[in-house]
Design an enzyme around this catalytic site. Sequence first.
Site, PDB file in Angstrom:
ATOM      1  N   GLU A  93      72.286  79.042  74.167  1.00 34.93           N
ATOM      2  CA  GLU A  93      72.584  77.730  73.583  1.00 34.93           C
ATOM      3  C   GLU A  93      72.253  76.568  74.515  1.00 34.93           C
ATOM      4  O   GLU A  93      72.455  76.658  75.723  1.00 34.93           O
ATOM      5  CB  GLU A  93      74.068  77.656  73.212  1.00 34.93           C
ATOM      6  CG  GLU A  93      74.340  78.214  71.835  1.00 34.93           C
ATOM      7  CD  GLU A  93      75.813  78.307  71.527  1.00 34.93           C
ATOM      8  OE1 GLU A  93      76.299  77.472  70.751  1.00 34.93           O
ATOM      9  OE2 GLU A  93      76.472  79.198  72.057  1.00 34.93           O
ATOM     10  N   CYS A 113      79.425  85.068  80.439  1.00 35.04           N
ATOM     11  CA  CYS A 113      79.909  84.624  81.745  1.00 35.04           C
ATOM     12  C   CYS A 113      80.957  85.616  82.247  1.00 35.04           C
ATOM     13  O   CYS A 113      81.756  86.131  81.462  1.00 35.04           O
ATOM     14  CB  CYS A 113      80.531  83.229  81.622  1.00 35.04           C
ATOM     15  SG  CYS A 113      81.069  82.537  83.204  1.00 35.04           S
ATOM     16  N   GLY A 160      77.678  80.112  81.173  1.00 36.33           N
ATOM     17  CA  GLY A 160      77.395  80.792  82.436  1.00 36.33           C
ATOM     18  C   GLY A 160      77.851  80.012  83.647  1.00 36.33           C
ATOM     19  O   GLY A 160      78.197  78.838  83.566  1.00 36.33           O
ATOM     20  N   SER A 192      77.455  72.241  87.546  1.00 34.13           N
ATOM     21  CA  SER A 192      78.899  72.424  87.489  1.00 34.13           C
ATOM     22  C   SER A 192      79.270  73.851  87.888  1.00 34.13           C
ATOM     23  O   SER A 192      78.651  74.810  87.438  1.00 34.13           O
ATOM     24  CB  SER A 192      79.380  72.134  86.065  1.00 34.13           C
ATOM     25  OG  SER A 192      80.772  72.245  85.972  1.00 34.13           O
ATOM     26  N   CYS A 332      82.362  70.863  75.378  1.00 33.96           N
ATOM     27  CA  CYS A 332      82.591  71.750  76.525  1.00 33.96           C
ATOM     28  C   CYS A 332      83.396  72.985  76.145  1.00 33.96           C
ATOM     29  O   CYS A 332      84.437  72.872  75.517  1.00 33.96           O
ATOM     30  CB  CYS A 332      83.402  71.046  77.594  1.00 33.96           C
ATOM     31  SG  CYS A 332      82.647  69.564  78.159  1.00 33.96           S
TER      32      CYS A 332
HETATM   33  N1  SAH Z   1      80.731  77.808  84.899  1.00 33.62           N
HETATM   34  C1  SAH Z   1      80.536  76.416  85.203  1.00 33.62           C
HETATM   35  C2  SAH Z   1      79.706  75.756  84.159  1.00 33.62           C
HETATM   36  C3  SAH Z   1      80.381  75.594  82.819  1.00 33.62           C
HETATM   37  S1  SAH Z   1      80.466  73.889  82.531  1.00 33.62           S
HETATM   38  C4  SAH Z   1      81.853  75.746  85.440  1.00 33.62           C
HETATM   39  O1  SAH Z   1      82.879  76.408  85.289  1.00 33.62           O
HETATM   40  O2  SAH Z   1      81.890  74.593  85.845  1.00 33.62           O
HETATM   41  C5  SAH Z   1      81.536  73.736  81.248  1.00 33.62           C
HETATM   42  C6  SAH Z   1      82.744  72.870  81.580  1.00 33.62           C
HETATM   43  O3  SAH Z   1      83.603  72.876  80.448  1.00 33.62           O
HETATM   44  C7  SAH Z   1      83.548  73.433  82.739  1.00 33.62           C
HETATM   45  O4  SAH Z   1      84.143  72.390  83.455  1.00 33.62           O
HETATM   46  C8  SAH Z   1      84.597  74.219  81.991  1.00 33.62           C
HETATM   47  O5  SAH Z   1      85.712  74.501  82.785  1.00 33.62           O
HETATM   48  C9  SAH Z   1      84.884  73.309  80.820  1.00 33.62           C
HETATM   49  N2  SAH Z   1      85.524  73.950  79.677  1.00 33.62           N
HETATM   50  C10 SAH Z   1      85.471  75.234  79.291  1.00 33.62           C
HETATM   51  N3  SAH Z   1      86.204  75.446  78.190  1.00 33.62           N
HETATM   52  C11 SAH Z   1      86.732  74.259  77.857  1.00 33.62           C
HETATM   53  C12 SAH Z   1      87.583  73.821  76.796  1.00 33.62           C
HETATM   54  N4  SAH Z   1      88.032  74.657  75.852  1.00 33.62           N
HETATM   55  N5  SAH Z   1      87.910  72.520  76.760  1.00 33.62           N
HETATM   56  C13 SAH Z   1      87.453  71.648  77.690  1.00 33.62           C
HETATM   57  N6  SAH Z   1      86.649  72.016  78.699  1.00 33.62           N
HETATM   58  C14 SAH Z   1      86.305  73.299  78.794  1.00 33.62           C
END
Ligand code: SAH
Length: 345
Positions: A93, A113, A160, A192, A332
Amino acid sequence: MAEKIDLKSMTLPEIEAFLATLGEPKFRAKQIFVWMHKGVSSFDEMTNLSKSLRAKLAERCTLTVLQVERKQVSKLDGTIKYLWEMEDGNCVETVLMRYKHGNTVCVSSEIGCAMGCAFCASTIGGLVRRLTPAEILSQVIYTQKDSGLPISNIVLMGIGEPLDNFDHVLRFLELVNDPNGMNIGMRHISLSTCGLVDKIDRLADLQLQITLSVSLHAPDNETRSTIMPVNKAYDVERLFQSCRRYFEVTGRRISYEYAMIDGVTDSDAQADLLAKHLKGIPGHVNLIPLNDVRESKLKPSRRVPEFKKRLESHGVTVTVRRKLGSDIDASCGQLRRKTLHLDET
Ligand code: SAH
């Protein structure tokens, strides 16, 4: 038969070296590089190459073509979510967001992931495999080609953990930065991470001009270990040690992602502790209103304004993330493998 060569994951000098083994002159490499980065779907489209060279390339190399499996356009803000099918049948995606400062593409670095964050849909099926540099790059190339919208910014914030696919992600950065290709400047790219500290340290030493985002989400070990298993390996103190070092080595401010989860991450005491950690490390906090993931019991907080104010009272710079593409589940944490099938259950 020997395995095919992944040509699109190669840098220009590497392609030149490969072509030399075929007895081809150097300038052909640049022609091929330009075609690939424009998103041609076959070697036959490389019309300034001889037919025999095109045939040789098709026999020896792969091109990494992505096909649109599904495309959704938000009626609210024009966000486009692509589900691409790759050559092995797996899907990936990508989200295109239309900001005033330019079109931004959010790319995935892995299929699934392994990190296991409790609030994130991308990790539900575990890690399937890491993407190749060409597969990460192709998301940018084909998103620009299909949408017809010029892309000026990239965020590595899709499915990921980019630092879990370190070498491929670094090569992707090198490729997407190339003036003969997408030519996207490092300052227009954000990466990130959930906090793989050894990799943050390695990244710091490379002194790239990218923006590093750290998914913090909780300032205390008890809470963070509950929602993010990575914290059991590298706790909050260790994480901030690497963040401080990253700033000192690169001079780049880190952006901290903080999901506001009802009754879990949104207390005043947590705002105070977060501010304490950030003392002396110039950075900025990005509050993310939690997006509802059906399988998760965690709910969005209603305390975003209060939490923001509390942080500001300590002198912390805070923004609240705007939701884009919420009608197409493009926000996100809502991206996931095999969206089609899993969303129907
Ligand atoms: N693995 C990396 C890249 C993913 S980025 C990381 O963890 O940073 C995606 C972002 O969205 C990350 O900050 C993640 O923690 C956040 N995220 C994941 N699920 C979410 C949710 N349900 N609501 C809001 N943010 C979320």
